[in-house]
Enzyme design. Structure first.
Site, PDB file in Angstrom:
ATOM      1  N   CYS A 176      -9.495  11.092   4.001  1.00 57.08           N
ATOM      2  CA  CYS A 176      -8.047  10.971   3.996  1.00 57.08           C
ATOM      3  C   CYS A 176      -7.634  12.267   3.510  1.00 57.08           C
ATOM      4  O   CYS A 176      -6.627  12.586   3.687  1.00 57.08           O
ATOM      5  CB  CYS A 176      -7.360   9.673   4.206  1.00 57.08           C
ATOM      6  SG  CYS A 176      -7.489   8.412   2.689  1.00 57.08           S
ATOM      7  N   CYS A 177      -7.732  11.682   2.071  1.00 58.38           N
ATOM      8  CA  CYS A 177      -7.312  13.250   0.672  1.00 58.38           C
ATOM      9  C   CYS A 177      -7.704  14.777   1.367  1.00 58.38           C
ATOM     10  O   CYS A 177      -6.499  15.251   0.837  1.00 58.38           O
ATOM     11  CB  CYS A 177      -7.390  12.389  -0.544  1.00 58.38           C
ATOM     12  SG  CYS A 177      -6.964  10.950  -0.872  1.00 58.38           S
ATOM     13  N   GLU A 186      -4.377  -0.367  -4.315  1.00 57.86           N
ATOM     14  CA  GLU A 186      -4.187   1.465  -3.867  1.00 57.86           C
ATOM     15  C   GLU A 186      -2.327   1.619  -3.476  1.00 57.86           C
ATOM     16  O   GLU A 186      -1.632   2.090  -2.632  1.00 57.86           O
ATOM     17  CB  GLU A 186      -4.477   1.976  -2.580  1.00 57.86           C
ATOM     18  CG  GLU A 186      -5.966   1.984  -2.286  1.00 57.86           C
ATOM     19  CD  GLU A 186      -6.397   2.794  -1.207  1.00 57.86           C
ATOM     20  OE1 GLU A 186      -7.342   2.979  -1.396  1.00 57.86           O
ATOM     21  OE2 GLU A 186      -6.238   2.633   0.010  1.00 57.86           O
ATOM     22  N   HIS A 189       0.931  -0.779  -0.114  1.00 61.72           N
ATOM     23  CA  HIS A 189      -0.040  -0.425   0.173  1.00 61.72           C
ATOM     24  C   HIS A 189       0.731   1.353   0.327  1.00 61.72           C
ATOM     25  O   HIS A 189       1.875   1.037   1.060  1.00 61.72           O
ATOM     26  CB  HIS A 189      -1.072  -0.226   1.053  1.00 61.72           C
ATOM     27  CG  HIS A 189      -1.745   1.213   1.050  1.00 61.72           C
ATOM     28  ND1 HIS A 189      -1.456   2.243   2.174  1.00 61.72           N
ATOM     29  CD2 HIS A 189      -3.364   0.894   0.873  1.00 61.72           C
ATOM     30  CE1 HIS A 189      -2.942   2.946   1.575  1.00 61.72           C
ATOM     31  NE2 HIS A 189      -4.098   1.965   1.596  1.00 61.72           N
TER      32      HIS A 189
END
Length: 822
Positions: free
Chosen positions: A427-428, A336, A284
């Site tokens: 989260c981004c 991811e 990841h």
């Protein structure tokens, strides 16, 4: 507050009675220290504009999105007081999103005080403190005794590979440090310190209330706490936190290695080997970037360089085989993460915004421990391209995924064909926001006898040099213009080396280090350095032009970094890019977008001069665009001459959603513009059946390729269940087994049709129906006006049919406009 006053405040703060922190750590000889972002003033240009958008739009908007996360703490605090209350819904990581927003708010308060934002912080901190157990533990679902056991375990720290318990508190530590520095208030810092000392007891000493009193001695599945502990050490000077960070690094892949596949594979969370023995990036991408950042920081802070060999090997492999030209990491969707070497797809590229932010953190840490500008060159590419693409020019719309190509069909952004206000896994948005707010801290650094200019842009600061200080003011329109003017005002005449970064993109025949992206053309333009109007002598040292002389007040240095338009070729081992070119100018990657060119998949790039002009109106006003000669191949395969217009990649998808876009354009005469027609999963749908269907809403419409733009459109084609059907379902069968990486559902609502109470997916494989296990960050969302996407835990998922089962709300039906499969 001026520099001296702030330092005095911090020294007094950590001398207060009851604090467990000591004086800030002393600077080691030979280490490079960045000038803190709150000590740098942006005076205009690119970054000043972005900072205004952050302060005026992004930070308040992010706070407005935090209601559900704050409410969970409100309910937890009530539970802790013994009140009758509805328990907070179990969630592994939503608290971390709140902590990142709080960190961003703290940074914004350093730039501009805001009573309303400060009140939000203080109220939320009060709820967090009231939710924390007396021993320091802080994870809502276990505190309230209602965990989702498959996701969190049945007791604290019993499912560390999955629960995000330590990931969450890592972001808490970062927010706590920032808010203390911003306001001098230590309430959140006290919460963080209590938790950190609790973690040390439970994991490394043994606590009778946890794990039977035995030290847990296991690293978390999602890295973050390691780098956060470094920050806690930097601000408190308490070496315990640095020692904890190193312990977590040194037990990773040693005391625990998962034995599974997909998200439970040992390489997914970099647990396959001890970190000092890991020589290639795996798993990841966000987790990996946070791990590498922590390794670099611990090396720099301890001076031991235990991880130097591993970090250099990992970095070299990244920049030469696994990094997109935008600075993006984690090219492979589904996991991811990193695929094989040279596996760098364009349309299906993942390149999560968080991974780009982590790439910046990692490379900044590598520079500080080595003094080599090549790390800053990579950080700069990631900042200006992949990272900034993650946030709209307006500051309130975001990307999670950042592909290098898009068409009107592929729904890359978690099912949406464009930017969205927020995400279920958010989260981004706060991650890119907190990075932008810290950008001034990437501009200047210093060590013994050296003053470094590391990121160019109009700004001013004062840098401590020996027993004095040097004022510095920089003027530049970077990244749109390579001319930089620097005026120095030392308190007294003094000798030191002024180190001005000479980026790879203008000095080495390639766009960034690693040899993966080289220029097709050459340029005769040369770098110029002048001091007080005269050509200056300098020497190159680790990627910096070093001018070593005695400086006096008023000395002016002028640097000119030529910025011609460049055509870039990709290493031929990246098969998708054979016969294509990318266009760059300075540190910016450019792309062709449908708004300027029509369908960009029909374009080829020709030869000839570039025309660079600044956009004079609209949302792109002030941004340079590039026109290049090219051609278009139409549906009839006839070719015609056209002008291909390019804009910076970070600025795409700001003029409407569902836009086609492309970075790598086929070269005229080398590669046909019309892409190969490949069979899609939609082409293999054999039948669509539903448990019921209201009149005029046939089930087959959910897979007809025609999605609504809004969920409440009356005239859209859709399937709607009957009111008497209280367990509606849609079943899609394929003519032969397919491999799925994502399923996206666009819900209908309006009148008696409402968003479902819940839904789930099952898959038929080898004749057996099984519930689809979701990817670690996914949940079954019911958001209107967008595709709601779920990914299987193990990608790809091979199946023969898919069943979507829904629970309607009382007295209502459910409806779907479109279902997409990737």
């Amino acid at each position: 507050m001026n520099r001296n006053a702030r330092i005095l405040l911090l020294l007094l703060l950590f001398a207060l009675p009851g604090t467990e922190a000591s004086a800030a750590p002393e600077k080691k000889a030979g280490t490079i220290t960045p000038v803190p972002f709150n000590e740098v003033t942006l005076t205009g240009g690119f970054w000043a504009d972005r900072m205004r958008t952050e302060l005026d739009v992004t930070v308040p908007f992010s706070v407005s999105q935090c209601g559900p996360a704050v409410e969970r703490f409100r309910r937890c605090a009530a539970y802790m007081r013994g009140e009758e209350t509805e328990l907070p819904e179990p969630h592994r990581f939503i608290s971390s999103d709140l902590y990142k927003v709080m960190e961003g708010v703290a940074y914004s308060l350093m730039a501009r005080r805001d009573a309303k934002l400060e009140a939000f912080m203080d109220e939320t901190i009060g709820l967090i403190g009231a939710s924390q157990q007396a021993d320091g533990y802080l994870y809502i679902s276990h505190i309230c005794h209602n965990p989702s056991i498959p996701d969190m375990g049945d007791r604290p720290y019993s499912l560390l590979n999955y629960s995000h318990e330590l990931y969450n508190v890592g972001h808490l530590y970062e927010a706590a440090v920032a808010y203390c520095q911003a306001t001098g208030k230590r309430s959140l810092l006290d919460i963080a310190i209590r938790n950190a000392r609790h973690v040390n007891r439970v994991f490394f000493e043994g606590d009778p209330d946890y794990n039977g009193g035995k030290p847990v001695m296991q690293a978390p599945g999602h890295e973050e706490i390691e780098l956060a502990l470094c920050k806690l050490y930097r601000v408190t000077g308490d070496r315990l936190y640095l020692e904890m960070a190193k312990r977590f690094l040194d037990i990773r892949g040693v005391t625990f290695r998962p034995d599974g596949e997909g998200v439970l594979a040992p390489s997914y969370a970099q647990q396959h080997l001890p970190v000092a023995e890991q020589m290639k990036p795996v798993g990841h991408a966000v987790r990996a970037a946070y791990l590498y950042t922590a390794m670099a920081q611990v090396d720099a802070l301890t001076g031991r360089n235990d991880y130097e060999r591993a970090l250099r090997s990992i970095w070299t492999n990244l920049v030469s085989t696994r990094m997109h030209i935008t600075g993006g990491l984690g090219a492979v969707a589904g996991m991811e993460g990193f695929g094989a070497e040279y596996e760098l797809p364009n349309k299906t590229a993942y390149d999560e915004t968080c991974a780009a932010v982590g790439n910046v953190f990692f490379n900044q840490g590598m520079f500080l421990s080595s003094g080599k500008a090549e790390y800053l060159d990579v950080a700069e590419v990631s900042i200006f391209n992949n990272a900034l693409a993650g946030i709209s020019l307006s500051g309130d719309r975001f990307f999670y995924v950042n592909p290098l190509e898009a068409d009107n069909e592929y729904r890359f952004n978690h099912g949406a064909g464009g930017r969205v206000p927020w995400f279920g896994c958010a989260c981004c948005p706060p991650n890119i926001s907190r990075m932008i707010l810290q950008i001034p801290g990437y501009m200047y650094a210093y060590d013994n006898g050296r003053l470094y200019l590391t990121l160019y842009g109009s700004s001013r600061t004062s840098v401590p040099m020996e027993d004095s200080a040097v004022g510095i003011e920089q003027r530049s329109d970077y990244p749109f213009d390579g001319r930089v003017r620097v005026e120095l005002t030392p308190e007294k005449a003094m000798r030191f080396g002024l180190c001005m970064r000479i980026p790879t993109w203008c000095s080495q025949g390639q766009f960034m280090p690693g040899g993966l992206y080289t220029y097709r053309d050459t340029t005769d333009e040369e770098i110029e350095v002048r001091v007080n109007g005269r050509t200056a002598e300098y020497r190159m040292e680790n990627g910096f032009a070093v001018i070593d002389r005695k400086w006096k007040k008023g000395d002016v240095v002028e640097l000119n970094l030529p910025m011609p338009v460049r055509r870039v070729r990709c290493d031929g081992r990246v098969e998708e890019n054979v016969g294509t070119s990318a266009v760059t100018r300075g540190p910016l990657v450019y792309c062709a977008e449908e708004a300027d060119n029509g369908t960009v998949q029909q374009l080829q790039l020709g030869k000839g001069q570039a025309d660079v002009r600044t956009v004079s109106e609209g949302v792109l006003q002030g941004i340079p665009r590039i026109d290049l000669p090219g051609s278009r191949t139409g549906e009839d395969m006839a070719e015609s001459d056209v002008t291909v217009r390019f804009i910076p990649y970070y600025a795409w998808c700001n003029r409407g959603d569902n836009q086609s876009m492309r970075i790598w354009i086929p070269n005229r005469g080398e590669h046909r513009a019309a892409d190969r027609t490949e069979e899609t999963i939609a082409d293999r749908i054999a039948s669509v059946q539903a448990s019921s269907a209201a009149e005029g809403t046939p089930p087959a419409t959910v897979c007809d390729g025609k999605a609504a733009r809004r969920s409440d459109e009356d005239n859209i084609q859709k399937w709607v269940s009957r009111i008497e059907d209280r367990t509606p379902r849609i079943e899609i069968s394929f003519d032969r087994p397919v491999e799925l990486s994502a399923i996206s559902v666009f819900w209908v609502c309006g009148r008696k049709v409402e968003l479902p109470e819940s839904w789930s997916v099952s898959c038929l494989a080898e004749g057996v129906w099984r519930p689809m296990e979701l990817y670690i960050t996914d949940s079954y969302q019911t958001q209107p006006d967008r595709f709601n996407v779920v990914h299987p835990a193990a990608v790809p998922l091979r199946c023969e049919a898919v069943r979507i089962e829904m629970t309607p709300r009382a007295e209502r039906t459910v409806g779907i406009s479109e279902i997409r499969f990737d």
